[in-house]
Design a protein around this motif. Sequence first.
Motif, PDB file in Angstrom:
ATOM      1  N   ASN A 140     -38.043 -20.140  28.613  1.00 32.93           N
ATOM      2  CA  ASN A 140     -39.480 -20.310  28.402  1.00 32.93           C
ATOM      3  C   ASN A 140     -40.302 -19.229  29.097  1.00 32.93           C
ATOM      4  O   ASN A 140     -41.441 -18.959  28.682  1.00 32.93           O
ATOM      5  N   ASP A 141     -39.758 -18.642  30.151  1.00 33.85           N
ATOM      6  CA  ASP A 141     -40.503 -17.616  30.886  1.00 33.85           C
ATOM      7  C   ASP A 141     -40.076 -16.211  30.491  1.00 33.85           C
ATOM      8  O   ASP A 141     -40.300 -15.250  31.240  1.00 33.85           O
ATOM      9  N   CYS A 142     -39.473 -16.083  29.326  1.00 38.95           N
ATOM     10  CA  CYS A 142     -38.995 -14.787  28.844  1.00 38.95           C
ATOM     11  C   CYS A 142     -39.453 -14.592  27.401  1.00 38.95           C
ATOM     12  O   CYS A 142     -39.406 -15.541  26.606  1.00 38.95           O
ATOM     13  N   PRO A 143     -39.920 -13.401  27.031  1.00 42.94           N
ATOM     14  CA  PRO A 143     -40.308 -13.184  25.630  1.00 42.94           C
ATOM     15  C   PRO A 143     -39.101 -13.236  24.709  1.00 42.94           C
ATOM     16  O   PRO A 143     -37.984 -12.938  25.107  1.00 42.94           O
ATOM     17  N   CYS A 144     -39.351 -13.613  23.470  1.00 38.21           N
ATOM     18  CA  CYS A 144     -38.270 -13.727  22.486  1.00 38.21           C
ATOM     19  C   CYS A 144     -38.433 -12.651  21.426  1.00 38.21           C
ATOM     20  O   CYS A 144     -39.521 -12.468  20.867  1.00 38.21           O
ATOM     21  N   GLY A 145     -37.369 -11.947  21.168  1.00 38.24           N
ATOM     22  CA  GLY A 145     -37.389 -10.977  20.080  1.00 38.24           C
ATOM     23  C   GLY A 145     -37.372 -11.679  18.739  1.00 38.24           C
ATOM     24  O   GLY A 145     -37.312 -12.906  18.644  1.00 38.24           O
ATOM     25  N   SER A 146     -37.418 -10.898  17.682  1.00 43.59           N
ATOM     26  CA  SER A 146     -37.350 -11.466  16.346  1.00 43.59           C
ATOM     27  C   SER A 146     -36.563 -10.518  15.462  1.00 43.59           C
ATOM     28  O   SER A 146     -36.047  -9.495  15.922  1.00 43.59           O
ATOM     29  N   THR A 147     -36.463 -10.850  14.194  1.00 46.38           N
ATOM     30  CA  THR A 147     -35.653 -10.048  13.289  1.00 46.38           C
ATOM     31  C   THR A 147     -36.125 -10.280  11.852  1.00 46.38           C
ATOM     32  O   THR A 147     -37.241 -10.785  11.632  1.00 46.38           O
ATOM     33  N   ILE A 148     -35.298  -9.928  10.873  1.00 41.49           N
ATOM     34  CA  ILE A 148     -35.726  -9.999   9.479  1.00 41.49           C
ATOM     35  C   ILE A 148     -35.706 -11.420   8.925  1.00 41.49           C
ATOM     36  O   ILE A 148     -36.297 -11.687   7.880  1.00 41.49           O
ATOM     37  N   GLY A 149     -35.041 -12.347   9.605  1.00 36.50           N
ATOM     38  CA  GLY A 149     -34.907 -13.705   9.086  1.00 36.50           C
ATOM     39  C   GLY A 149     -36.233 -14.376   8.785  1.00 36.50           C
ATOM     40  O   GLY A 149     -36.461 -14.849   7.654  1.00 36.50           O
TER      41      GLY A 149
END
Length: 564
Positions: free
Chosen positions: A498-507
Amino acid sequence: MDFARLAVMDAGRPVRPASIQAEAGVLGSQGVQPYKSTLDSSWSGHCMRSPLAATSQTAAAQSTLLLAAGSAALLASSTRRRRQQQRWHIRATASTVQAALADEFLDFVGRTGSPAHTVEEARKRLETAGFVRLADGKAWHLERGGKYYVTYGGTSICAFAVGGSFDVERGGAVIAAAHTDSPCLKLRPCSKMPSKAGTLQLGVETYGGGLWHTWFDRPLGVAGKVVLESSGGLEERLVRITEPICIIPNLAIHLQTPEERKAFSPNKETELQPVLCAPCGGTDGAPAQPSGGSPTVSAESAPELKIRHPQELIDPLASALSVEAKDILDVDLCLMDATPPCFMGQFVSTPRIDNVLSTWASIDGLASFAEDKQALQDSCDLLVAASFDHEEVGSTSTTGADSQILERWLGQALQGLGGATWQEVVSRSFLLSCDCAHGLHPNYMSKHQAEHQPILGKGIVIKTNSNQRYATTPLLAQMVRQVCKASDAPAQEFVVRNDCPCGSTIGPLLSAQLGVRTVDVGAPQWAMHSCRETAHCDDVAALRDLCLGVFKHFRTVDASTTAL
């Protein structure tokens, strides 16, 4: 790789020809294995030869170069034999199909270096499996049981295998998707820089979110596309120089302040520009002829290009393409780690694991499924593998996933199968979004959420995020676990802290655009976005097996699932 194709998959161990077994007996045990493809000798002697082409030089200097070229040829021949033996040893001692598949992946990634080269290797794999190229922008006429592919911009690719029993009432599109690009340093439109400290430098631009400190002190080659002037007009060609021609040197510790040593953070504009390396024996930056050629005086490049890029870069490109330097009008080049991929025990070390691994797994999974004639004949689905450019910078481009390219291709394919539409099959369709995952780091275990710690070697990772950074839902995740079970591909879970940013992708992008059910997965790795990354052989194989398995088993799992 022929050896992997000879493997008896169900037995769990590859069957090796007697000649390979005999080779293993001669070689004995080996440690860390430098990777070397038996089909591509371009790595041989890469650290001993300069690819820079000769300009005007004195006769004495040219004689020196000829002698050096002869010595380099002898050393290269010895290196080639040694590495070929090491490669055969890897094949012969691979005790599992997983190791054989990892060897196939190294063969694939070892020939890339830019998104265009990734697409080119994917094209070769597909054509080996009998896929036929389609012309983008024209009407397609597809047949049940047929195998096809299409490319766009040279950096995105989509392949179709049409089930022999394709039925718009029962089937849908089953898709495995990935991306072709990786963070790198790219040549600027004007890469020619003023000489400093007696060196030539190249102006580069950072592409994506790379760990740029890992690019220091690494021998670097180049790969990408060039624009040529030809008799018919303009022509794009691929070019790849695997021998090191650049380096970004670190500053000695003695010249740094204590504060600089503690927090190494190079300025990307002023401290990340590579040195274009002159060869041994060169004077005043005068380059030597590429390996395998004779010292000659090169023709100068086109006047405009000479202003924008150094002649010392254009000459080896022209030599690699067997064209005159003046015919090169422009370049689109990525710098790449020139050190060959290698095995490290159960691990693989190579550039561009993120996300060439997923491209290879999805393309090879589809090609392998389509090579099984009975399985393809029995399928009622349109089976698709696609990989797109520019994911590392947001996917918003004509060749990126955040465009209409996949929807257009799917529509053309369905139209070519008797006039079906995407709306008719979307509710029964599924997309497996493949992009690498963060494996648990033994030195930084607190960076992972305590109950979601993917371990290298323990299987593919199902990625979930409630804020829709990933498209996975609980029901769809369970369906993928069922496919994993049927494919003997172990699965793990990842949720960011919760205290860390989350990457993303093409999904999430493709799921929203197409309205298709989607799960985000990937193989765990270390050092994502580093110049060189690490993964486990078993996870390489598990991701490929899942991609193959989703084409084999998804329709059965879907038919037995009741959703709200």
